[in-house]
Design a protein around this motif. Structure first.
Motif, PDB file in Angstrom:
ATOM      1  N   PRO A  75      46.279  34.342  39.029  1.00  0.00           N
ATOM      2  CA  PRO A  75      46.017  33.852  40.372  1.00  0.00           C
ATOM      3  C   PRO A  75      44.705  34.446  40.886  1.00  0.00           C
ATOM      4  O   PRO A  75      44.225  35.416  40.324  1.00  0.00           O
ATOM      5  CB  PRO A  75      47.210  34.370  41.163  1.00  0.00           C
ATOM      6  CG  PRO A  75      47.657  35.573  40.430  1.00  0.00           C
ATOM      7  CD  PRO A  75      47.335  35.346  38.993  1.00  0.00           C
ATOM      8  N   GLN A  77      42.192  36.601  42.539  1.00  0.00           N
ATOM      9  CA  GLN A  77      42.279  37.987  42.959  1.00  0.00           C
ATOM     10  C   GLN A  77      40.872  38.563  43.104  1.00  0.00           C
ATOM     11  O   GLN A  77      40.048  38.417  42.208  1.00  0.00           O
ATOM     12  CB  GLN A  77      43.047  38.792  41.903  1.00  0.00           C
ATOM     13  CG  GLN A  77      43.510  40.122  42.426  1.00  0.00           C
ATOM     14  CD  GLN A  77      43.878  41.077  41.307  1.00  0.00           C
ATOM     15  OE1 GLN A  77      44.135  40.658  40.182  1.00  0.00           O
ATOM     16  NE2 GLN A  77      43.892  42.346  41.620  1.00  0.00           N
ATOM     17  N   VAL A  78      40.622  39.181  44.263  1.00  0.00           N
ATOM     18  CA  VAL A  78      39.328  39.850  44.429  1.00  0.00           C
ATOM     19  C   VAL A  78      39.454  41.203  43.732  1.00  0.00           C
ATOM     20  O   VAL A  78      40.069  42.129  44.234  1.00  0.00           O
ATOM     21  CB  VAL A  78      38.957  40.043  45.907  1.00  0.00           C
ATOM     22  CG1 VAL A  78      37.609  40.758  46.037  1.00  0.00           C
ATOM     23  CG2 VAL A  78      38.907  38.712  46.615  1.00  0.00           C
ATOM     24  N   HIS A  79      38.917  41.280  42.544  1.00  0.00           N
ATOM     25  CA  HIS A  79      39.074  42.493  41.743  1.00  0.00           C
ATOM     26  C   HIS A  79      38.284  43.631  42.334  1.00  0.00           C
ATOM     27  O   HIS A  79      38.757  44.741  42.462  1.00  0.00           O
ATOM     28  CB  HIS A  79      38.590  42.214  40.319  1.00  0.00           C
ATOM     29  CG  HIS A  79      39.577  42.643  39.302  1.00  0.00           C
ATOM     30  ND1 HIS A  79      39.680  43.943  38.903  1.00  0.00           N
ATOM     31  CD2 HIS A  79      40.516  41.944  38.648  1.00  0.00           C
ATOM     32  CE1 HIS A  79      40.650  44.018  38.020  1.00  0.00           C
ATOM     33  NE2 HIS A  79      41.161  42.826  37.851  1.00  0.00           N
ATOM     34  N   THR A  96      46.212  36.170  32.603  1.00  0.00           N
ATOM     35  CA  THR A  96      47.430  35.823  33.343  1.00  0.00           C
ATOM     36  C   THR A  96      47.266  34.411  33.846  1.00  0.00           C
ATOM     37  O   THR A  96      46.147  33.969  34.079  1.00  0.00           O
ATOM     38  CB  THR A  96      47.599  36.708  34.594  1.00  0.00           C
ATOM     39  OG1 THR A  96      46.343  36.739  35.271  1.00  0.00           O
ATOM     40  CG2 THR A  96      48.048  38.104  34.254  1.00  0.00           C
TER      41      THR A  96
ATOM     42  N   TYR B 450      53.080  38.699  44.349  1.00  0.00           N
ATOM     43  CA  TYR B 450      52.257  39.203  43.240  1.00  0.00           C
ATOM     44  C   TYR B 450      50.907  39.695  43.761  1.00  0.00           C
ATOM     45  O   TYR B 450      50.432  40.766  43.434  1.00  0.00           O
ATOM     46  CB  TYR B 450      52.068  38.082  42.213  1.00  0.00           C
ATOM     47  CG  TYR B 450      51.101  38.422  41.104  1.00  0.00           C
ATOM     48  CD1 TYR B 450      51.490  39.250  40.044  1.00  0.00           C
ATOM     49  CD2 TYR B 450      49.802  37.923  41.117  1.00  0.00           C
ATOM     50  CE1 TYR B 450      50.602  39.571  39.040  1.00  0.00           C
ATOM     51  CE2 TYR B 450      48.915  38.231  40.115  1.00  0.00           C
ATOM     52  CZ  TYR B 450      49.318  39.055  39.070  1.00  0.00           C
ATOM     53  OH  TYR B 450      48.433  39.363  38.082  1.00  0.00           O
ATOM     54  N   ARG B 451      50.313  38.879  44.640  1.00  0.00           N
ATOM     55  CA  ARG B 451      49.016  39.272  45.205  1.00  0.00           C
ATOM     56  C   ARG B 451      49.154  40.555  46.018  1.00  0.00           C
ATOM     57  O   ARG B 451      48.312  41.439  45.956  1.00  0.00           O
ATOM     58  CB  ARG B 451      48.458  38.146  46.089  1.00  0.00           C
ATOM     59  CG  ARG B 451      47.783  37.049  45.283  1.00  0.00           C
ATOM     60  CD  ARG B 451      46.918  36.164  46.180  1.00  0.00           C
ATOM     61  NE  ARG B 451      47.707  35.459  47.193  1.00  0.00           N
ATOM     62  CZ  ARG B 451      48.291  34.290  46.992  1.00  0.00           C
ATOM     63  NH1 ARG B 451      48.196  33.697  45.829  1.00  0.00           N
ATOM     64  NH2 ARG B 451      48.983  33.711  47.948  1.00  0.00           N
ATOM     65  N   ARG B 458      46.006  48.502  44.262  1.00  0.00           N
ATOM     66  CA  ARG B 458      44.609  48.878  44.483  1.00  0.00           C
ATOM     67  C   ARG B 458      44.487  49.883  45.621  1.00  0.00           C
ATOM     68  O   ARG B 458      43.666  50.786  45.583  1.00  0.00           O
ATOM     69  CB  ARG B 458      43.756  47.634  44.774  1.00  0.00           C
ATOM     70  CG  ARG B 458      43.478  46.816  43.531  1.00  0.00           C
ATOM     71  CD  ARG B 458      42.601  45.639  43.840  1.00  0.00           C
ATOM     72  NE  ARG B 458      41.332  46.057  44.447  1.00  0.00           N
ATOM     73  CZ  ARG B 458      40.568  45.239  45.155  1.00  0.00           C
ATOM     74  NH1 ARG B 458      40.926  44.008  45.373  1.00  0.00           N
ATOM     75  NH2 ARG B 458      39.440  45.680  45.681  1.00  0.00           N
ATOM     76  N   GLN B 626      42.385  42.611  53.694  1.00  0.00           N
ATOM     77  CA  GLN B 626      43.043  41.833  52.640  1.00  0.00           C
ATOM     78  C   GLN B 626      44.545  42.085  52.617  1.00  0.00           C
ATOM     79  O   GLN B 626      45.342  41.171  52.436  1.00  0.00           O
ATOM     80  CB  GLN B 626      42.460  42.202  51.273  1.00  0.00           C
ATOM     81  CG  GLN B 626      41.004  41.830  51.115  1.00  0.00           C
ATOM     82  CD  GLN B 626      40.498  42.197  49.725  1.00  0.00           C
ATOM     83  OE1 GLN B 626      41.236  42.107  48.750  1.00  0.00           O
ATOM     84  NE2 GLN B 626      39.256  42.615  49.635  1.00  0.00           N
TER      85      GLN B 626
END
Lengths: 227, 645
Positions: A75, A77-79, A96, B450-451, B458, B626
């Motif tokens: 999905p 995602q801002v890594h 993924t 999940y996000r 993080r 976020q």
């Protein structure tokens, strides 16, 4: 007129700009980590990112000017959000999910807008931002709106959007999203791609904010790309 | 081009060494046997114009020019070619690009701690001297930029690079400068073709003022600020439109200085006036301040500096009532680092370093936005409500239709014949009331969760105070170890003394080589066997060592032990001899090595800890938004999901 020495709350977001007020050259890496990238492609991509970091580290001025953000999908995602090249740490990406390319592009445009606001409120000049999309598939979500915004951005010279397809990518769709002709990555030459990207960003970061920089052509016979 | 055969203008062969750097038009190499020189070699052979220009420049060289620039000292040619391949110049590798000095982030890493504001003023004054000297000679720099000016980290002496691009006047002829960087280009030359203009010192003086501004204003550009109008205001455009961001008349420029930066009000009136006339008035006509004017005012300011009472690294204009750097740094910005105490090897003070480490405030745990505050606020979305409602209608409608149909089929005489049509009706009802399936809302909820988990991970990783605490603990452990080093030495010495008897004995026994000894039943073959097992002298002879040697049974072992015991009997312990100096030396060497290691680690401690702290705070700012959004999404998705059940 507000006094610039008015108290500012500790840890205010502008600290990084006060310590390094160089003009910024923002670049978003938009990387496909869908299931089909599993195995060799993702391994080469990860190695390429390490090379990218090493190459950027060799240029003291680019280190202060180039800012890298990394978004993976799916999905989406801002890594890592925008940070100057000296702070950017190459991640270890894993595969993924599917390929929500449209949402990923919209996310990229959103964090880019945020960053531009931060530049403006801190009196930081910036170069035309780059969005660098790497994919090996076709979008599994709605992408028309994203394509519209990319076109509008290119039209207004507000961004440069590059699409690179790994084998298996849907080049017809990429050509509809990007204004520039999508590039096809030869074999899995991510290393060469990221060396090129680093060199190009270094060149841009030494140019004038408004200037068009002639980039090295990656589609020569020994280059990493084909059209 | 091949670099195998190069000759200088007098025909002497010049051999190139390692490549030092590479740019768009040339590369720079070491010169074999002449470390004080380097050679700049063009990628393409130069045209006749450039050949003539470089030859003239070599002739024009003077001691004064060579002291302040990498002026061409001699031209280089390839065999059989009259056009210049490159030139020799002095090696300025001990100097660093000026952008590494004026940018606070680079300065704290690349320059020594003495690079405070006094050093910056001094450098600015030296830049002005270099410009003035070039102008005195009748030349113009032209391409002023952040990489063409280099500074000595030790002396603040300035050297100019890329002299071959200067505009040179010789014998009544002007050799133009064909390049330029817009950030250092005056308004009247913005958007013009550089090769078509004759540059003047007044053009250079714009670039000079920008460089001085960089040095005094922590790397800020005079034309980068907050634009009050609409749209973008890149630096080039601001220069062209004369929008000096620090102008005294912001009404006209519609620009404000950036946050966390000093302004003209923090400098003497005279310096403010110089910047104003360089940037804010029609400097093209009136003439901008030249090097000499800058030198006078900068040196005057250097005599009016004050050291901050709270931070020795802060120097500022003594006409101010308080330290401007303290005010800016209190917001978490790091502009000056006072490392003088910790960096010198002899002056290392553990207490000072530890105090500096402790002085860095912890970023705390940080407030992770909580799920609870979001759940209570969230109502299922209208889409989910509609879906739930439709689903309830559908179930009811299908049951009613089914029951009615069944009743009809059972009661009507030809009921069964209509079954097909009933089926159609029920299917149509099903379609009509079709809605988003619960599974879809479930999937949305899983995706959102999940996000969120990703972000929470993080946060733990980048924004919680855990890394800071761990780093502080590591530094504390090192500090304690350092404090205990003298104690550790004493302990080692005590151990040595306790072992003194053993040691003296061992050293005494070690003098007796088995090879040279007369031991019953131990002849050369067996001696070689013993040696192969590392048993060479009487000190090595122990029961356990001998038992490991093949072929050595009890009989032979007793022979050797007896030999050793006979030697032990002749040993005299001498308590007065003290610990062997070689042993003491080894202890001291080990401890000195460890001491140096810890000093190096701890010296970096304060800045690393501060970096970490600011990274954490910055990550919090980024992730907070976020996370809040992700929490909101999860709360919404879960509400939608349960509404649908």
């Amino acid at each position: 007129m507000a006094n610039p020495l008015d108290q500012v709350p500790f840890g205010f977001a502008g600290a990084e700009f006060a310590e390094n007020p160089e003009p910024r050259c923002p670049c978003i890496l938009l990387l496909d980590t869908s299931g089909s990238m599993k195995g060799e492609p993702i391994a080469q991509l990860n190695k390429g990112l390490v090379t990218f970091k090493d190459e950027l580290s060799a240029d003291a001025l680019a280190q202060k000017r180039v800012e890298v953000a990394l978004i993976t999908f799916g999905p989406v995602q801002v890594h890592s959000d925008f940070q100057t090249a000296d702070l950017f740490q190459p991640p270890h990406l894993e595969t993924t999910g599917d390929t929500p390319m449209g949402a990923a592009i919209l996310q990229a445009l959103a964090i880019l807008d945020q960053r531009k606001q931060a530049y403006k409120s801190n009196g930081i000049s910036y170069y035309r931002p780059w969005i660098f999309l790497v994919t090996d598939g076709a979008p599994t979500d709605a992408w028309k709106e994203a394509a519209k915004k990319v076109h509008a951005g290119e039209e207004a010279k507000a961004l440069s959007f590059f699409a690179v397809g790994v084998e298996g990518a849907n080049f017809e769709t990429l050509a509809e999203i990007a204004v520039r002709k999508p590039l096809q990555l030869k074999e899995l030459r991510f290393r060469d791609l990221f060396i090129w990207l680093s060199n190009s960003l270094s060149a841009v970061s030494r140019s004038n904010v408004d200037e068009q920089v002639p980039l090295q052509n990656p589609t020569t016979p020994e280059g990493w790309a084909a059209v | 081009m091949s670099l195998t055969a190069l000759f200088d203008h007098q025909g002497r062969r010049v051999s190139l060494g390692m490549e030092l750097g590479r740019g768009g038009e040339a590369a720079v190499y070491c010169v074999e046997g002449q470390p004080e020189l380097v050679a700049k070699i063009y990628h393409q052979p130069t045209g006749p114009e450039k050949t003539e220009k470089l030859s003239q420049m070599v002739k024009l060289q003077s001691e004064r020019l060579l002291a302040l620039s990498a002026w061409p000292i001699g031209t280089l040619f390839m065999a059989g070619n009259r056009s210049v391949a490159g030139f020799l110049m002095k090696n300025v590798s001990r100097f660093k690009d000026i952008h590494l000095l004026y940018n606070p982030k680079s300065r704290t890493r690349e320059f020594p701690p003495k690079a405070n504001w006094r050093f910056l003023l001094h450098t600015a004054s030296n830049v002005a001297r270099a410009f003035a000297a070039i102008h005195d000679h009748g030349h113009v720099i032209g391409d002023v930029n952040q990489s063409n000016v280099r500074v000595s980290p030790e002396t603040a002496i300035v050297n100019l690079l890329d002299c071959d691009s200067f505009q040179i006047s010789a014998n009544g002829k002007v050799y133009p400068c064909e390049v330029g960087v817009p950030l250092y280009t005056p308004p009247e030359l913005q958007d013009t073709e550089f090769r078509e203009v004759v540059r003047t010192p007044n053009h250079d003086n714009f670039g000079l003022a920008v460089l001085i501004f960089h040095l005094l204003f922590m790397g800020r550009h005079p034309f980068a600020g907050k634009f009050l109008g609409r749209g973008e205001m890149p630096i080039e455009k601001a220069i062209a439109e004369q929008r000096f961001a620090f102008a005294r008349d912001a009404q006209r420029t519609q620009m404000l200085p950036p946050p966390a930066c000093i302004t003209l009000a923090h400098l003497p009136q005279e310096i403010g006036d110089l910047f104003t006339s360089a940037f804010d008035s029609p400097g093209a006509a009136n003439g901008r301040p030249d090097g000499k004017q800058w030198i006078a005012e900068l040196d005057a300011l250097a005599g009016r500096l004050m050291v901050c009472s709270k931070n020795k690294a802060h120097l500022f204009f003594n006409g101010l009532s308080s330290c401007p750097w303290c005010s800016i740094e209190s917001s978490g910005v790091l502009l000056f680092v006072d490392y003088t105490i910790v960096d010198t090897a002899t002056g290392f003070s553990i207490e000072v370093v530890w105090a500096r480490i402790l002085a860095i405030p912890s970023p705390g745990e940080g407030n992770v936005p909580s799920m609870l505050s979001y759940i209570s606020r969230v109502q299922p979305s209208s889409r989910a409500k509609v879906a739930a409602l439709k689903r309830r209608y559908k179930v009811a409608a299908l049951i009613v239709a089914g029951v009615a149909a069944l009743a009809f089929v059972v009661t009507s005489p030809d009921g069964f014949a209509y079954m097909y049509y009933f089926g159609m009706v029920i299917f149509a009802l099903h379609k009509l009331l079709d809605s988003d399936a619960p599974a879809k809302f479930g999937q949305a909820a899983r995706d959102a969760e999940y996000r969120l988990r990703n972000l929470e991970f993080r946060w733990q990783h980048e924004a919680s105070g855990a890394d800071f605490t761990a780093e502080l603990d590591r530094l504390r452990t090192l500090t304690e170890e350092y404090r205990k080093l003298p104690e550790r030495r004493k302990q080692k010495v005590r151990e040595l003394e306790r072992a003194l008897y053993e040691t003296q004995l061992r050293h005494y026994l070690a003098q007796f080589d088995i090879a040279a000894a007369e031991i019953p039943h131990i002849k050369d073959g067996r001696k070689a066997m013993l040696s192969a097992y590392g048993i060479d002298d009487a000190a090595d002879v122990t029961r356990s060592a001998l038992e490991a040697v093949p072929g050595f049974g009890q009989f032979l072992i007793i022979q050797l032990i007896t030999w050793r015991q006979s030697l032990e009997a002749t040993f005299k312990f001498n308590p007065g001899r003290g610990v062997d100096p070689a042993d003491l030396q080894r202890v001291d060497r080990d401890l000195a090595k460890r001491r140096a290691e810890i000093e190096a680690l701890l010296s970096k401690g304060p800045s690393e800890l501060n970096d970490l702290r600011r990274r954490i705070i910055a990550a919090r700012g980024r992730l907070q938004v976020q996370l809040e959004k992700a929490l909101m999404d999860v709360a919404q998705a879960q509400a939608d999901e349960s509404a649908g059940v």
